[in-house]
Design a protein around this motif. Structure first.
Motif, PDB file in Angstrom:
ATOM      1  N   UNK A 355      22.257 -43.728 -24.346  1.00 25.30           N
ATOM      2  CA  UNK A 355      22.304 -42.584 -24.844  1.00 25.30           C
ATOM      3  C   UNK A 355      20.777 -42.106 -24.756  1.00 25.30           C
ATOM      4  N   UNK A 356      20.413 -40.837 -24.976  1.00 19.89           N
ATOM      5  CA  UNK A 356      19.088 -40.446 -24.454  1.00 19.89           C
ATOM      6  C   UNK A 356      18.065 -41.031 -25.554  1.00 19.89           C
ATOM      7  N   UNK A 357      18.269 -41.262 -26.744  1.00 20.70           N
ATOM      8  CA  UNK A 357      17.396 -41.823 -27.859  1.00 20.70           C
ATOM      9  C   UNK A 357      17.071 -43.337 -27.329  1.00 20.70           C
ATOM     10  N   UNK A 358      17.773 -43.858 -26.513  1.00 18.90           N
ATOM     11  CA  UNK A 358      17.374 -45.205 -26.238  1.00 18.90           C
ATOM     12  C   UNK A 358      16.224 -45.201 -25.182  1.00 18.90           C
ATOM     13  N   UNK A 359      16.290 -44.033 -24.429  1.00 20.47           N
ATOM     14  CA  UNK A 359      15.110 -43.859 -23.400  1.00 20.47           C
ATOM     15  C   UNK A 359      13.850 -43.440 -23.761  1.00 20.47           C
ATOM     16  N   UNK A 360      14.062 -42.803 -24.993  1.00 22.36           N
ATOM     17  CA  UNK A 360      12.663 -42.405 -25.795  1.00 22.36           C
ATOM     18  C   UNK A 360      12.330 -43.680 -26.381  1.00 22.36           C
ATOM     19  N   UNK A 361      12.973 -44.717 -26.925  1.00 24.13           N
ATOM     20  CA  UNK A 361      12.536 -45.912 -27.454  1.00 24.13           C
ATOM     21  C   UNK A 361      11.833 -46.652 -26.045  1.00 24.13           C
ATOM     22  N   UNK A 362      12.379 -46.585 -25.018  1.00 26.02           N
ATOM     23  CA  UNK A 362      11.783 -47.225 -23.926  1.00 26.02           C
ATOM     24  C   UNK A 362      10.236 -46.657 -23.724  1.00 26.02           C
ATOM     25  N   UNK A 363      10.256 -45.324 -23.752  1.00 31.64           N
ATOM     26  CA  UNK A 363       8.831 -44.820 -23.484  1.00 31.64           C
ATOM     27  C   UNK A 363       7.747 -45.263 -24.605  1.00 31.64           C
ATOM     28  N   UNK A 364       8.174 -45.420 -25.559  1.00 35.27           N
ATOM     29  CA  UNK A 364       6.996 -45.801 -26.705  1.00 35.27           C
ATOM     30  C   UNK A 364       6.789 -47.460 -26.431  1.00 35.27           C
ATOM     31  N   UNK A 365       7.761 -48.229 -26.235  1.00 33.65           N
ATOM     32  CA  UNK A 365       7.583 -49.518 -26.020  1.00 33.65           C
ATOM     33  C   UNK A 365       6.877 -49.994 -24.697  1.00 33.65           C
ATOM     34  N   UNK A 366       7.005 -49.057 -23.905  1.00 31.34           N
ATOM     35  CA  UNK A 366       6.157 -49.228 -22.490  1.00 31.34           C
ATOM     36  C   UNK A 366       4.763 -48.906 -22.798  1.00 31.34           C
ATOM     37  N   UNK A 394       6.728 -53.578 -33.965  1.00 24.94           N
ATOM     38  CA  UNK A 394       7.460 -55.039 -34.361  1.00 24.94           C
ATOM     39  C   UNK A 394       8.096 -55.660 -32.811  1.00 24.94           C
ATOM     40  N   UNK A 395       8.091 -54.746 -31.935  1.00 25.24           N
ATOM     41  CA  UNK A 395       8.826 -55.082 -30.891  1.00 25.24           C
ATOM     42  C   UNK A 395       7.819 -55.409 -29.534  1.00 25.24           C
ATOM     43  N   UNK A 396       6.740 -55.442 -29.848  1.00 27.11           N
ATOM     44  CA  UNK A 396       5.536 -55.744 -28.891  1.00 27.11           C
ATOM     45  C   UNK A 396       5.355 -57.251 -29.082  1.00 27.11           C
ATOM     46  N   UNK A 397       5.956 -57.993 -28.604  1.00 23.53           N
ATOM     47  CA  UNK A 397       6.103 -59.423 -28.910  1.00 23.53           C
ATOM     48  C   UNK A 397       4.934 -60.183 -28.263  1.00 23.53           C
ATOM     49  N   UNK A 398       4.346 -59.581 -27.287  1.00 17.72           N
ATOM     50  CA  UNK A 398       3.124 -60.114 -26.428  1.00 17.72           C
ATOM     51  C   UNK A 398       2.009 -59.986 -27.248  1.00 17.72           C
ATOM     52  N   UNK A 399       1.840 -58.873 -28.080  1.00 20.46           N
ATOM     53  CA  UNK A 399       0.777 -58.680 -29.093  1.00 20.46           C
ATOM     54  C   UNK A 399       1.039 -59.618 -30.225  1.00 20.46           C
ATOM     55  N   UNK A 400       2.064 -59.638 -30.669  1.00 26.64           N
ATOM     56  CA  UNK A 400       2.489 -60.239 -31.946  1.00 26.64           C
ATOM     57  C   UNK A 400       2.246 -61.985 -31.752  1.00 26.64           C
ATOM     58  N   UNK A 401       2.411 -62.497 -30.572  1.00 29.53           N
ATOM     59  CA  UNK A 401       2.074 -63.774 -30.454  1.00 29.53           C
ATOM     60  C   UNK A 401       0.773 -64.287 -30.515  1.00 29.53           C
TER      61      UNK A 401
END
Length: 412
Positions: A355-366, A394-401
């Motif tokens: 659904x549309x809101x998952x694409x919004x999450x994708x933009x922020x995570x990118x 919390x989902x930016x695993x590269x930076x968290x590592x």
């Protein structure tokens, strides 16, 4: 003699070739022009005009004129049509459109609305909405949602004479309403219902209608079970775009919708409210309105190209919305309609429903995955507070590592 097919479209009787009755032929022609202006195709317009012609024939039979058109007359016509052995299909599929024409053309008075509150409960709800608007400074979208969720609570304390008995409002009454109102909804909606009821009770307490605070006794909604924001992989985005055929108007529109959602991180409602004048082609920016705020975003090249392809084939519409319905009446798409586009395309692409809101999450995570800051992600998403955007960190695993200390080492 040619026998009628068993699967042929059933008609109770044929409409006369030469229109008769008080609506012929001026009103029928006016209806045709109105349907064309609304964007109806000839095939969709014909059943509506035929139903109006049937109404004209019946009005001549009962001796009714144009000035006699009202709800009672139309009800009699429907009863007569549905009493036939074979009910004409146009009565079922074209009735609402015909009524809209008669109302728009001034032949039928609009249905009485509740613009002005007439009962104590309606007066109270209107006053509560004004309190949320001016004292709490909430957006109209939030106000309308809370009114829809909690306005019915006042019916439980309405007496036989229509007056409100606030002394009857206790925790048992409130909890019974919350449980009944939230039964058809999921957990997330139930949280909003409880929030709306709490807002109504706070207003009643602050204005002296309640002499005690009963918010503490309201049952807490169950946890929504929300976890971390879940985005969409680049492969899934590519699959969504692959099933959009830019050579067709609907494919060009759907491709532009997906591109705007995944690249700019807009909410479905914000995309639905985009207007042609919100696109500043000279400066390459897009004005976004949502959550009671406005902000401007730069238009990336792929977004500009997708919008250009769509706007070149965008049909004439009744308003200046960027994304409009492809079926009549052609006007601004709804939030549900836009999110439905993403769900439909995910089905065509053979992937799990998106659904549309998952694409919004994708933009922020990118943004964060590319090395952007929380402030940059906040500006993209239009959040009022940075703390709202922190969940994406919390989902930016590269930076968290990189921040995590390896086992057995002392932090420096």
């Amino acid at each position: 003699m040619t026998q009628r097919s068993a699967t042929a479209r059933p008609y109770a009787d044929r409409v006369p070739r030469i229109p008769v009755g008080p609506l012929a032929s001026t009103v029928l022609e006016e209806c045709r022009r109105w349907l064309v202006a609304q964007g109806y195709s000839p095939g969709s317009s014909t059943p509506v005009v035929n139903l109006l012609a049937r109404l004209s024939v019946w009005m001549q039979e009962v001796g009714a004129g144009i000035d006699d058109i009202d709800e009672e007359l139309l009800d009699r016509f429907v009863v007569r049509e549905r009493s036939r052995v074979v009910v004409c299909t146009t009565v079922k599929c074209s009735w609402n459109t015909m009524r809209k024409f008669l109302t728009a053309a001034g032949y039928l008075a609009p249905a009485p609305g509740e613009v002005d509150p007439v009962t104590p409960a309606q007066v109270a709800v209107t006053t509560w909405c004004s309190w949320m608007r001016y004292e709490c400074e909430l957006s109209e979208q939030t106000i309308n949602a809370r009114r829809r969720y909690a306005g019915g609570l006042l019916e439980a304390i309405t007496g036989a004479d229509g007056s409100l008995d606030w002394d009857r409002l206790d925790t048992d009454v409130v909890n019974d309403y919350v449980a009944g109102r939230g039964r058809p909804y999921g957990q997330a909606a139930r949280v909003h219902i409880v929030g709306a009821v709490r807002s109504l009770l706070r207003w009643a307490l602050s204005t002296g209608r309640l002499d005690r605070d009963i918010n503490a006794g309201i049952l807490q909604p169950a946890s929504t079970g929300r976890g971390l924001p879940k985005g969409v992989s680049s492969e899934q985005v590519g699959a969504l775009l692959a099933v959009c055929d830019p050579a067709t108007p609907i494919g060009a529109r759907d491709r532009a919708v997906i591109t705007v959602l995944v690249r700019l991180g807009l909410r479905a409602g914000e995309v639905a409210r985009l207007r042609l004048e919100d696109i500043d082609w000279a400066n390459g920016t897009l004005k976004v309105t949502g959550k009671g705020r406005e902000h401007a975003l730069p238009i990336p090249c792929d977004v500009g190209q997708a919008l250009t392809v769509w706007l070149r084939v965008r049909p004439a519409a009744l308003d200046r919305a960027v994304f409009v319905r492809m079926r009549a009446p052609r006007k601004m798409m709804t939030t549900q309609g836009l999110s439905g586009i993403v769900a439909r395309l995910s089905g065509l692409a053979g992937i799990d429903p998106i659904y549309a809101h998952r694409l919004r999450h994708t933009a922020a995570m990118d943004v964060l995955a590319a090395g952007g800051t929380l402030t940059e992600a906040r500006e993209l998403l239009g959040h009022a507070y940075t703390v709202t955007t922190m969940s994406y960190a919390k989902v930016d695993l590269v930076s968290l590592r990189e921040l995590a200390v390896p086992f057995g080492q002392v932090p420096r």
